[in-house]
Design a protein around this motif. Sequence first.
Motif, PDB file in Angstrom:
ATOM      1  N   GLY A 136      30.378  42.079  50.274  1.00  0.00           N
ATOM      2  CA  GLY A 136      31.453  41.562  51.105  1.00  0.00           C
ATOM      3  C   GLY A 136      31.510  40.030  51.124  1.00  0.00           C
ATOM      4  O   GLY A 136      32.770  39.338  51.106  1.00  0.00           O
ATOM      5  N   ALA A 137      30.382  39.354  50.774  1.00  0.00           N
ATOM      6  CA  ALA A 137      30.674  37.756  50.703  1.00  0.00           C
ATOM      7  C   ALA A 137      31.471  37.396  49.155  1.00  0.00           C
ATOM      8  O   ALA A 137      32.146  36.475  49.356  1.00  0.00           O
ATOM      9  N   PHE A 138      31.200  38.044  48.234  1.00  0.00           N
ATOM     10  CA  PHE A 138      31.783  38.039  46.870  1.00  0.00           C
ATOM     11  C   PHE A 138      33.338  38.385  47.114  1.00  0.00           C
ATOM     12  O   PHE A 138      34.121  37.844  46.576  1.00  0.00           O
ATOM     13  N   LEU A 139      33.641  39.543  47.876  1.00  0.00           N
ATOM     14  CA  LEU A 139      34.806  39.904  48.099  1.00  0.00           C
ATOM     15  C   LEU A 139      35.682  38.793  48.664  1.00  0.00           C
ATOM     16  O   LEU A 139      36.662  38.505  48.412  1.00  0.00           O
ATOM     17  N   ALA A 140      35.320  38.255  49.915  1.00  0.00           N
ATOM     18  CA  ALA A 140      35.892  37.264  50.590  1.00  0.00           C
ATOM     19  C   ALA A 140      36.174  35.869  49.749  1.00  0.00           C
ATOM     20  O   ALA A 140      37.021  35.118  49.822  1.00  0.00           O
ATOM     21  N   MET A 141      35.202  35.561  48.855  1.00  0.00           N
ATOM     22  CA  MET A 141      35.210  34.584  48.121  1.00  0.00           C
ATOM     23  C   MET A 141      36.263  34.565  46.902  1.00  0.00           C
ATOM     24  O   MET A 141      36.850  33.609  46.450  1.00  0.00           O
ATOM     25  N   SER A 175      28.610  27.169  55.850  1.00  0.00           N
ATOM     26  CA  SER A 175      28.728  27.274  54.548  1.00  0.00           C
ATOM     27  C   SER A 175      28.744  28.835  54.100  1.00  0.00           C
ATOM     28  O   SER A 175      27.725  29.446  54.917  1.00  0.00           O
ATOM     29  N   PRO A 176      29.468  29.632  53.505  1.00  0.00           N
ATOM     30  CA  PRO A 176      29.503  31.250  53.234  1.00  0.00           C
ATOM     31  C   PRO A 176      28.106  31.525  52.740  1.00  0.00           C
ATOM     32  O   PRO A 176      27.131  32.372  52.896  1.00  0.00           O
ATOM     33  N   PHE A 177      27.541  30.591  51.969  1.00  0.00           N
ATOM     34  CA  PHE A 177      25.860  30.939  51.314  1.00  0.00           C
ATOM     35  C   PHE A 177      24.959  30.751  52.211  1.00  0.00           C
ATOM     36  O   PHE A 177      24.023  31.360  52.560  1.00  0.00           O
ATOM     37  N   ILE A 201      34.470  27.045  49.715  1.00  0.00           N
ATOM     38  CA  ILE A 201      33.416  27.115  48.699  1.00  0.00           C
ATOM     39  C   ILE A 201      33.934  26.105  47.792  1.00  0.00           C
ATOM     40  O   ILE A 201      33.102  26.113  46.610  1.00  0.00           O
ATOM     41  N   GLY A 202      34.760  25.107  48.014  1.00  0.00           N
ATOM     42  CA  GLY A 202      35.054  23.968  47.064  1.00  0.00           C
ATOM     43  C   GLY A 202      35.637  24.610  45.716  1.00  0.00           C
ATOM     44  O   GLY A 202      36.516  25.421  45.760  1.00  0.00           O
ATOM     45  N   THR A 203      35.012  23.814  44.904  1.00  0.00           N
ATOM     46  CA  THR A 203      35.806  24.179  43.496  1.00  0.00           C
ATOM     47  C   THR A 203      35.227  25.481  42.873  1.00  0.00           C
ATOM     48  O   THR A 203      35.680  25.648  41.809  1.00  0.00           O
ATOM     49  N   LEU A 204      34.047  25.801  43.420  1.00  0.00           N
ATOM     50  CA  LEU A 204      33.669  27.183  43.025  1.00  0.00           C
ATOM     51  C   LEU A 204      34.818  28.375  43.044  1.00  0.00           C
ATOM     52  O   LEU A 204      34.652  29.365  42.084  1.00  0.00           O
ATOM     53  N   SER A 205      36.034  28.155  43.655  1.00  0.00           N
ATOM     54  CA  SER A 205      36.804  29.230  43.880  1.00  0.00           C
ATOM     55  C   SER A 205      37.801  29.221  42.783  1.00  0.00           C
ATOM     56  O   SER A 205      38.141  30.178  42.380  1.00  0.00           O
ATOM     57  N   SER A 251      43.407  29.523  25.460  1.00  0.00           N
ATOM     58  CA  SER A 251      43.523  30.866  25.977  1.00  0.00           C
ATOM     59  C   SER A 251      42.198  31.515  26.124  1.00  0.00           C
ATOM     60  O   SER A 251      42.074  32.882  26.492  1.00  0.00           O
ATOM     61  N   LEU A 252      40.981  30.983  26.251  1.00  0.00           N
ATOM     62  CA  LEU A 252      39.682  31.569  26.392  1.00  0.00           C
ATOM     63  C   LEU A 252      38.935  30.703  27.390  1.00  0.00           C
ATOM     64  O   LEU A 252      38.570  29.443  27.206  1.00  0.00           O
ATOM     65  N   TYR A 253      38.867  31.262  28.693  1.00  0.00           N
ATOM     66  CA  TYR A 253      38.004  30.660  29.576  1.00  0.00           C
ATOM     67  C   TYR A 253      37.117  31.567  30.451  1.00  0.00           C
ATOM     68  O   TYR A 253      37.236  32.712  30.368  1.00  0.00           O
ATOM     69  N   VAL A 254      36.473  30.923  31.068  1.00  0.00           N
ATOM     70  CA  VAL A 254      35.246  31.510  31.735  1.00  0.00           C
ATOM     71  C   VAL A 254      35.255  31.085  33.319  1.00  0.00           C
ATOM     72  O   VAL A 254      34.882  29.834  33.591  1.00  0.00           O
ATOM     73  N   SER A 255      35.598  32.070  34.118  1.00  0.00           N
ATOM     74  CA  SER A 255      35.501  31.694  35.799  1.00  0.00           C
ATOM     75  C   SER A 255      33.958  31.270  36.191  1.00  0.00           C
ATOM     76  O   SER A 255      33.111  32.335  35.962  1.00  0.00           O
ATOM     77  N   THR A 256      33.751  30.140  36.764  1.00  0.00           N
ATOM     78  CA  THR A 256      32.502  30.099  37.417  1.00  0.00           C
ATOM     79  C   THR A 256      31.935  31.026  38.360  1.00  0.00           C
ATOM     80  O   THR A 256      30.854  31.422  38.371  1.00  0.00           O
ATOM     81  N   LEU A 257      32.997  31.280  39.279  1.00  0.00           N
ATOM     82  CA  LEU A 257      32.577  32.415  40.431  1.00  0.00           C
ATOM     83  C   LEU A 257      32.284  33.755  39.809  1.00  0.00           C
ATOM     84  O   LEU A 257      31.513  34.361  40.168  1.00  0.00           O
TER      85      LEU A 257
END
Length: 297
Positions: free
Chosen positions: A208-213, A60-62, A125-129, A138-144
């Motif tokens: 770099g991890a968050f860039l790739a995710m 896992s990336p984490f 990373i499953g549904t996190l992506s 029209s208003l939402y917040v990304s988990t990632l």
Amino acid sequence: MMIWANAVLQGVLLGGYYALIACGLSFMYGVMGIINLAHGSLAVLAAFALYVLAERFGVSPFLGLLVVLPAMAALGWLLHRLVLERSRRGDFLMPVLATFGLAIVLDNLLFEGFGANTRSLAPYIGTLSYGAWEFTDSLYVSTLGVLTLVVAVLMLGSLQLLLTRTQLGRAIRAVSSDPDTAGLVGVDASRTGAAATAIALVTVGVAGAFLAMRTTFDPYAGSQELIFAFEAAVMGGAGSLWGTLIGGLVLGIAQNIGAQINPQGSLIAGHAVFLVVLLARWYAGQSPIRFRRRRPA
């Protein structure tokens, strides 16, 4: 009105990523006076390392960060010992040129090893992506996006506490202010600088991890990430950790509002705001970057 509110909200989340990617760049300049032009390439190197662990070994990336971050810290130590420490003995532009050369070497080595195809950690990373909290149509917040912002705040806050509340932090600030005087009171400037670079590269590994995710990347993606990091750091005041967060948020909001005005206006709006802030700081007598001239060791 809701569309613009969503644009600002998404800009804040994007700004969290820009603050995260700019964190190490701002830290290195703040404590060492070095503008690391290999910053983006090193983040991409960490992204590829996590990708290899995920694709070939199913890590896992984490969990992969437990391997990659110590490796980045060791690389930072070696980078200071072999490149930065020696280059700082010359003209104040020598570290800039040295890290520029390092960026070219890293980019081409990654290209030789992985080719030009783009990669992403999103499948690992499953549904996190793609997960999000939806408040209205029209208003939402990304988990990632929220996770990225939280990590950016925690990382910047941790670095601030390190510099102000720990013995290592006081040593880093002493060496940053006057390495010769710090040496007279028993602070090893070389070892302290290597520790600061190691810490900076740990933050680069996280970025770099968050860039790739959050998106795709390729061996030459580092230059664009460097531009975003540089703009965020300079707008917030190069070397200011909390200023870096503000600069990242301003850049992210500007890009999202620009995209709402024109689909092609995202990057243009971000660069335009950067130039406006740069000129404003310049006319206010606050040079956004001051190169530190150091006496030869």
